[in-house]
Design a protein around this motif. Structure first.
Motif, PDB file in Angstrom:
ATOM      1  N   VAL A 225     -11.101   0.702  -1.330  1.00  0.00           N
ATOM      2  CA  VAL A 225     -10.525  -0.568  -0.857  1.00  0.00           C
ATOM      3  C   VAL A 225      -9.007  -0.525  -0.942  1.00  0.00           C
ATOM      4  CG1 VAL A 225     -10.322  -3.044  -1.340  1.00  0.00           C
ATOM      5  CG2 VAL A 225     -12.568  -1.943  -1.391  1.00  0.00           C
ATOM      6  N   ARG A 226      -8.476   0.031  -2.053  1.00  0.00           N
ATOM      7  CA  ARG A 226      -7.022   0.089  -2.225  1.00  0.00           C
ATOM      8  C   ARG A 226      -6.348   0.942  -1.153  1.00  0.00           C
ATOM      9  NH1 ARG A 226      -8.293   0.642  -7.824  1.00  0.00           N
ATOM     10  NH2 ARG A 226      -8.018   2.901  -7.659  1.00  0.00           N
ATOM     11  N   GLU A 227      -6.994   2.021  -0.771  1.00  0.00           N
ATOM     12  CA  GLU A 227      -6.350   2.983   0.123  1.00  0.00           C
ATOM     13  C   GLU A 227      -6.591   2.704   1.601  1.00  0.00           C
ATOM     14  OE1 GLU A 227      -6.734   7.049  -0.817  1.00  0.00           O
ATOM     15  OE2 GLU A 227      -6.210   6.783  -2.933  1.00  0.00           O
ATOM     16  N   ALA A 228      -7.659   1.948   1.918  1.00  0.00           N
ATOM     17  CA  ALA A 228      -7.991   1.718   3.329  1.00  0.00           C
ATOM     18  C   ALA A 228      -7.178   0.563   3.896  1.00  0.00           C
ATOM     19  CB  ALA A 228      -9.485   1.455   3.483  1.00  0.00           C
ATOM     20  N   ARG A 229      -7.165   0.465   5.216  1.00  0.00           N
ATOM     21  CA  ARG A 229      -6.476  -0.605   5.913  1.00  0.00           C
ATOM     22  C   ARG A 229      -7.357  -1.108   7.061  1.00  0.00           C
ATOM     23  NH1 ARG A 229      -4.229   0.025   2.004  1.00  0.00           N
ATOM     24  NH2 ARG A 229      -2.001   0.277   1.526  1.00  0.00           N
ATOM     25  N   GLY A 230      -7.127  -2.356   7.461  1.00  0.00           N
ATOM     26  CA  GLY A 230      -7.798  -2.897   8.625  1.00  0.00           C
ATOM     27  C   GLY A 230      -9.306  -2.874   8.526  1.00  0.00           C
ATOM     28  N   ALA A 231      -9.953  -2.376   9.598  1.00  0.00           N
ATOM     29  CA  ALA A 231     -11.416  -2.338   9.642  1.00  0.00           C
ATOM     30  C   ALA A 231     -11.976  -1.456   8.535  1.00  0.00           C
ATOM     31  CB  ALA A 231     -11.885  -1.838  11.000  1.00  0.00           C
ATOM     32  N   GLY A 232     -11.260  -0.369   8.185  1.00  0.00           N
ATOM     33  CA  GLY A 232     -11.713   0.515   7.116  1.00  0.00           C
ATOM     34  C   GLY A 232     -11.747  -0.191   5.780  1.00  0.00           C
ATOM     35  N   GLN A 233     -10.765  -1.060   5.543  1.00  0.00           N
ATOM     36  CA  GLN A 233     -10.745  -1.803   4.285  1.00  0.00           C
ATOM     37  C   GLN A 233     -11.869  -2.834   4.244  1.00  0.00           C
ATOM     38  OE1 GLN A 233      -7.432  -4.586   3.170  1.00  0.00           O
ATOM     39  NE2 GLN A 233      -7.099  -3.037   1.561  1.00  0.00           N
ATOM     40  N   ARG A 234     -12.164  -3.451   5.381  1.00  0.00           N
ATOM     41  CA  ARG A 234     -13.279  -4.408   5.418  1.00  0.00           C
ATOM     42  C   ARG A 234     -14.601  -3.696   5.136  1.00  0.00           C
ATOM     43  NH1 ARG A 234     -10.126  -6.429   9.648  1.00  0.00           N
ATOM     44  NH2 ARG A 234     -11.357  -5.381  11.252  1.00  0.00           N
TER      45      ARG A 234
END
Length: 413
Positions: free
Chosen positions: A150-159
């Protein structure tokens, strides 16, 4: 009792036995040499199940050989260290704003959403098979990996990573309940629902409500539990149509949770009405199956599960004869996991005990033990039924009862 060896100690011992260097094990397993080093020096005492699986395959052992967990998690078996590790992972102080601790260190080999999804699915299956010892050992690593993702992902990847973190917290919460750690379960569920909100996943939020309803029930809040389950069901408000199949299953699961909560308040008329509403789902949900994706707690749903809850409701009213009559109508299915089928059979065994059919009750309990032996040890209803049989028979012991009592660590006089 001596402390159980850590993952790192087991890893170093098994690696030495195979004659592999850390670099050679890294090359063979695909796990970074930095991860292997930090594990072996106990710099980290947990690891993601996917990482353990890779190392185990390279060492030609089962993941349990690295975990080294005890066969059971009873207090007398010394499981406190494992529970403490789970507690530290759920209640991590470095996640609390204002606490003067360093930010969580980076995790090597941060898993992607697919890896997390696979591991969450494995652990949910362990939960529904009652394999709590493996769950407690594996959960801290899963939570750590999901938080890092979660910390490293962004956008759709974080969701997507947030959705898996929500599911991981739900597993942790349900295991905590079975280990009588209800406050820890509630904290884990609060975090699960926050992660589901970040994932923008309404079904995961509903699943979190379903699990929280159960925890509230365990904490002696049946009225609040029923309100939460019904409220979450109304929020979903699915159509009774195949196009809303997944949401309809979730709605039905919430209604069954409300049935149980209402019956605990002795609101049997209300519980019956809720059960009738849940039965409407059968027009669309015609087979039983598990839904691990949209929250694993209460994942079992379908005609057989609804029939099982009808038996449970009859027992809540003290109608043991009616419960046994209804039990004969439960559709046979292998689609439901051992813990779900075992819970229903405990109702059947208690009904048989109340009807003084002691030999039948023991036969039913033996089936539960064969189906989900470890899970059975944590069930208050199982213990109560065994004790009721002893009291009902006195010194005239039913064949097979003493081994059951020993299995559950029940002292018989």
């Amino acid at each position: 009792m001596a402390d159980e060896p850590t993952i790192g100690e087991n890893l170093a011992r098994l690696r030495a036995q195979t004659g592999l260097t850390q670099q050679e094990l890294s090359n063979k397993s695909g796990v970074s040499v930095a991860t292997i080093r930090v594990l072996e020096r106990n710099g980290r005492t947990t690891a993601l199940m996917g990482t353990l699986a890779k190392l185990a395959r390279a060492l030609d052992v089962k993941p349990q050989a690295l975990l080294g967990q005890p066969q059971t998690l009873h207090q007398e078996d010394g499981h406190r260290a494992s529970v403490a590790a789970l507690r530290r992972s759920v209640l991590a102080l470095d996640e609390v704003p204002g606490v003067p601790l360093p930010t969580a260190a980076g995790v090597d080999d941060v898993p992607d959403a697919d890896e997390l999804s696979h591991t969450v699915g494995v652990l949910w299956r362990q939960y529904h098979h009652g394999e709590f010892s493996g769950l407690v050992a594996g959960l801290p690593g899963l939570l750590g990996g999901a938080k890092a993702a979660v910390r490293e992902a962004r956008g759709a990847g974080q969701r997507a990573a947030s959705a898996e973190l929500s599911r991981a917290y739900q597993v942790a919460a349900m295991v905590a309940v079975h280990l009588s750690q209800d406050d820890l379960a509630r904290s884990a569920l609060e975090k699960a629902m926050a992660a589901a909100d970040r994932a923008e996943d309404r079904l995961l939020i509903a699943a979190g409500c379903n699990a929280l309803s159960w925890v509230l029930l365990r904490q002696g809040e049946p009225g609040l539990a029923a309100q939460l389950a019904v409220g979450a069901a109304e929020e979903l408000n699915p159509r009774m149509a195949a196009s809303d199949y997944t949401a309809l299953r979730m709605w039905g699961r919430l209604m069954l949770s409300a049935v149980t909560a209402a019956s605990r308040q002795e609101d049997f008329d209300g519980a019956t009405e809720l059960l009738v509403s849940a039965k409407r789902c059968i027009a669309v949900v015609r087979t039983d199956r598990m839904d691990y994706v949209n929250g694993g707690h209460g994942a079992a749903f379908g005609p057989a599960k609804i029939s099982m809850v009808a038996v449970e409701l009859a027992m809540a009213q003290g109608h043991s004869g009616e419960a046994l009559r209804l039990a004969k109508k439960v559709p046979p299915t292998r689609r439901l996991p051992p813990a779900t089928r075992g819970r229903h059979l405990l109702d059947v065994a208690q009904a048989q005990t109340w009807e003084a059919r002691f030999a039948d009750a023991v036969t039913t309990l033996v089936r539960v033990r064969a189906m989900a032996g470890e899970w059975m040890r944590y069930q208050v209803l199982a213990r109560e039924t065994v004790q009721q049989i002893f009291e009902g028979k006195g010194r005239r012991r039913v064949e097979g009862l003493v081994p059951l009592a020993k299995h559950m660590n029940i002292a018989m006089r």
